[in-house]
Design a protein around this motif. Structure first.
Motif, mmCIF file in Angstrom:
data_model
loop_
_atom_site.group_PDB
_atom_site.id
_atom_site.type_symbol
_atom_site.label_atom_id
_atom_site.label_comp_id
_atom_site.label_asym_id
_atom_site.label_seq_id
_atom_site.Cartn_x
_atom_site.Cartn_y
_atom_site.Cartn_z
ATOM 1 N N ILE A 64 0.841 -1.196 0.000
ATOM 2 C CA ILE A 64 0.000 0.000 0.000
ATOM 3 C C ILE A 64 0.876 1.247 0.000
ATOM 4 C CG2 ILE A 64 -0.308 0.046 2.541
ATOM 5 C CD1 ILE A 64 -2.773 1.290 -0.169
ATOM 6 N N HIS A 146 6.672 7.508 16.391
ATOM 7 C CA HIS A 146 6.966 6.124 16.008
ATOM 8 C C HIS A 146 6.290 5.087 16.911
ATOM 9 C CE1 HIS A 146 9.384 2.414 15.851
ATOM 10 N NE2 HIS A 146 9.491 2.707 14.565
ATOM 11 N N TYR A 150 2.899 2.151 16.593
ATOM 12 C CA TYR A 150 2.818 0.721 16.907
ATOM 13 C C TYR A 150 1.769 0.428 17.970
ATOM 14 C CZ TYR A 150 6.446 -0.487 13.698
ATOM 15 O OH TYR A 150 7.144 -0.681 12.522
ATOM 16 N N SER A 198 11.229 -3.459 11.891
ATOM 17 C CA SER A 198 12.437 -4.024 12.519
ATOM 18 C C SER A 198 12.695 -3.429 13.888
ATOM 19 C CB SER A 198 13.681 -3.723 11.679
ATOM 20 O OG SER A 198 13.621 -4.377 10.457
ATOM 21 N N SER A 199 12.090 -2.284 14.160
ATOM 22 C CA SER A 199 12.378 -1.553 15.398
ATOM 23 C C SER A 199 11.966 -2.374 16.625
ATOM 24 C CB SER A 199 11.607 -0.232 15.397
ATOM 25 O OG SER A 199 10.226 -0.497 15.240
ATOM 26 N N ASN A 294 13.714 -0.197 10.594
ATOM 27 C CA ASN A 294 13.913 -0.965 9.368
ATOM 28 C C ASN A 294 15.114 -0.545 8.537
ATOM 29 O OD1 ASN A 294 12.535 -3.151 8.561
ATOM 30 N ND2 ASN A 294 10.933 -2.095 7.469
HETATM 31 C C1 FMN Z 1 7.945 -6.921 4.090
HETATM 32 C C2 FMN Z 1 7.493 -5.541 4.423
HETATM 33 C C3 FMN Z 1 6.414 -5.003 3.735
HETATM 34 C C4 FMN Z 1 5.976 -3.705 3.989
HETATM 35 N N1 FMN Z 1 4.959 -3.185 3.247
HETATM 36 C C5 FMN Z 1 4.586 -1.896 3.444
HETATM 37 C C6 FMN Z 1 3.567 -1.304 2.636
HETATM 38 O O1 FMN Z 1 3.008 -1.925 1.735
HETATM 39 N N2 FMN Z 1 3.243 -0.008 2.888
HETATM 40 C C7 FMN Z 1 3.835 0.720 3.884
HETATM 41 O O2 FMN Z 1 3.492 1.885 4.050
HETATM 42 N N3 FMN Z 1 4.795 0.186 4.666
HETATM 43 C C8 FMN Z 1 5.187 -1.101 4.462
HETATM 44 N N4 FMN Z 1 6.169 -1.652 5.261
HETATM 45 C C9 FMN Z 1 6.744 -0.816 6.332
HETATM 46 C C10 FMN Z 1 6.547 -1.329 7.758
HETATM 47 O O3 FMN Z 1 5.327 -1.804 8.092
HETATM 48 C C11 FMN Z 1 6.981 -0.321 8.811
HETATM 49 O O4 FMN Z 1 6.106 0.760 8.858
HETATM 50 C C12 FMN Z 1 8.328 0.196 8.501
HETATM 51 O O5 FMN Z 1 9.120 -0.879 8.181
HETATM 52 C C13 FMN Z 1 8.930 0.961 9.693
HETATM 53 O O6 FMN Z 1 9.498 0.034 10.500
HETATM 54 P P1 FMN Z 1 10.381 0.382 11.767
HETATM 55 O O7 FMN Z 1 9.452 0.532 12.902
HETATM 56 O O8 FMN Z 1 11.277 -0.805 11.917
HETATM 57 O O9 FMN Z 1 11.128 1.630 11.442
HETATM 58 C C14 FMN Z 1 6.610 -2.947 5.006
HETATM 59 C C15 FMN Z 1 7.699 -3.514 5.704
HETATM 60 C C16 FMN Z 1 8.142 -4.779 5.433
HETATM 61 C C17 FMN Z 1 9.300 -5.340 6.184
#
Ligand code: FMN
Length: 371
Positions: A64, A146, A150, A198-199, A294
């Protein structure tokens, strides 16, 4: 003293699962001007889904994005796109990305329940918590800090489970409230709930509520550290969470050919778009209090693939790649999520040349363990 039953701890591990990223946004899965025979339109994607399900892929993940950016100028919406793919296939499970904020859990619960009746289950959700402030700003959605994002996602997931399973659902959260709510019809089977990130906050949420945790590509050691961390936390919560890892696969007859393709992708990377994406995701990656998000450690080259997919190193000839997948399985990975340059041809090639080798290696390992 009687011996422990033979079955304890002897259940053969499940075969590792394969998923592919649905290219429902333009530009493919790399920020590069190298020629790609991948299209984001629905006809291309229907055919791709049919190829995938006959090639050994069990899951497809739609993305998305509400706005353009970083090489992805056009984007189709994830739930409607997933439905179209499910209608065109028989066995494939499709995971629709859902962003709390723009979506409410009441709407998602209802949409997924209906689609589940139309296609015999098979629709799962990937709850993503947001990384792109500009996107939220563009559509007038408040941008939370952030860890608050979550906290909201966790409530979102708890609500989905409750609405999908309880007769009269009540919930009094900080973000969502339900009063004796009865969803009818319920989905035909409990939809699986994936999440990304990943956080610390992402991992902790996975260790409490998600069925599946998706993470960015990483080295074997990096993946192992994450798996150990999440499994340890989940065990403390009496929860089991399965783990999916992203990889950009480049499999060719020889390793030299595969490396050449990687060089081409990197040589033709779109530097402005990669730098802008870098800037945005470094903000997102550093936004978590412990700065382990991430993309906190991604280099320019890593980010030519949106989710650090080169790092997982599924690049080479089929046997090399199959053996690396087995190593991922050994450190606890349950699913590999794959991106490709030319999706239709490469999903077919992967199913023909890599998955059978993985299955043979898995069978060998079971035979060795039994000997
Ligand atoms: C496999 C995978 C698919 C994801 N798909 C989407 C997506 O379609 N749209 C989106 O806005 N974020 C997507 N994300 C982002 C995550 O849900 C998350 O918001 C982002 O990785 C921030 O992570 P953090 O908390 O580790 O910084 C995706 C992440 C991963 C690992």
């Amino acid at each position: 003293m009687s011996a422990a039953p033979l079955s304890v701890g002897r259940r053969p591990p499940e075969p590792i699962k394969f998923a592919y990223w649905v290219p429902n946004v333009s530009g493919g899965l790399v920020i590069s001007k190298t020629p790609q025979r991948t299209s984001w339109d629905i006809d291309y994607n229907r055919k791709l889904a049919q190829i995938a399900e006959t090639s050994g892929f069990e899951y497809a993940l739609t993305q998305i994005r509400f706005t353009a950016g970083y090489g992805a100028e056009f984007q189709h919406e994830s739930v409607s796109f997933s439905h179209a793919l499910l209608a065109a296939t028989k066995e494939l499970n499709v995971i629709a990305a859902i962003l709390p904020g723009p979506w409410t859990p009441a709407l998602v619960a209802k949409q997924v329940a209906s689609i589940s009746h139309f296609v015999g289950g098979r629709l799962a959700v990937n709850i993503v918590s947001g990384w792109f402030r500009g996107e939220f700003h563009a559509i007038g959605e408040p941008w939370l800090d952030h860890d608050e994002r979550y906290r909201r996602s966790e409530e979102f997931i708890r609500v989905l489970r409750g609405v999908w399973s309880e007769e009269k659902f009540n919930f009094a959260g900080d973000f969502y409230r339900f009063h004796d709510y009865s969803l009818k019809p319920k989905p035909v089977s409990a939809p699986e709930i994936f999440q990304g990130g990943s956080s610390r906050a992402a991992r902790d949420m996975a260790a409490r509520v998600s069925d599946w945790y998706f993470t960015n590509g990483n080295t074997l050691e990096g993946v192992k550290a994450q798996v150990d961390d999440i499994r340890h936390k989940a065990a403390q919560n009496n929860h089991h969470v399965k783990i999916g890892v992203n990889a950009f696969a480049i499999v060719r007859e020889t390793e030299t050919e595969a490396r050449k393709v990687l060089d081409e992708i990197l040589t033709h990377a779109d530097p402005d778009a990669v730098r802008a994406f870098h800037h945005e995701v470094q903000n997102a990656g550093n936004a978590s209090p412990e700065r382990e998000g991430n993309w906190a450690k991604s280099s320019f080259e890593d980010l030519v693939q949106y989710n650090d997919g080169f790092k997982t190193n599924l690049i080479g000839e089929p046997e090399q790649v199959a053996r690396r997948i087995i190593e991922l399985k050994r450190v606890g990975v349950d699913l590999v999520l794959l991106g490709f340059l030319h999706f239709q041809e490469e999903v077919e090639f992967f199913g023909r040349h890599v998955i059978p080798l993985v299955r043979a290696l898995e069978a060998e390992a079971i035979a060795d363990a039994a000997a």
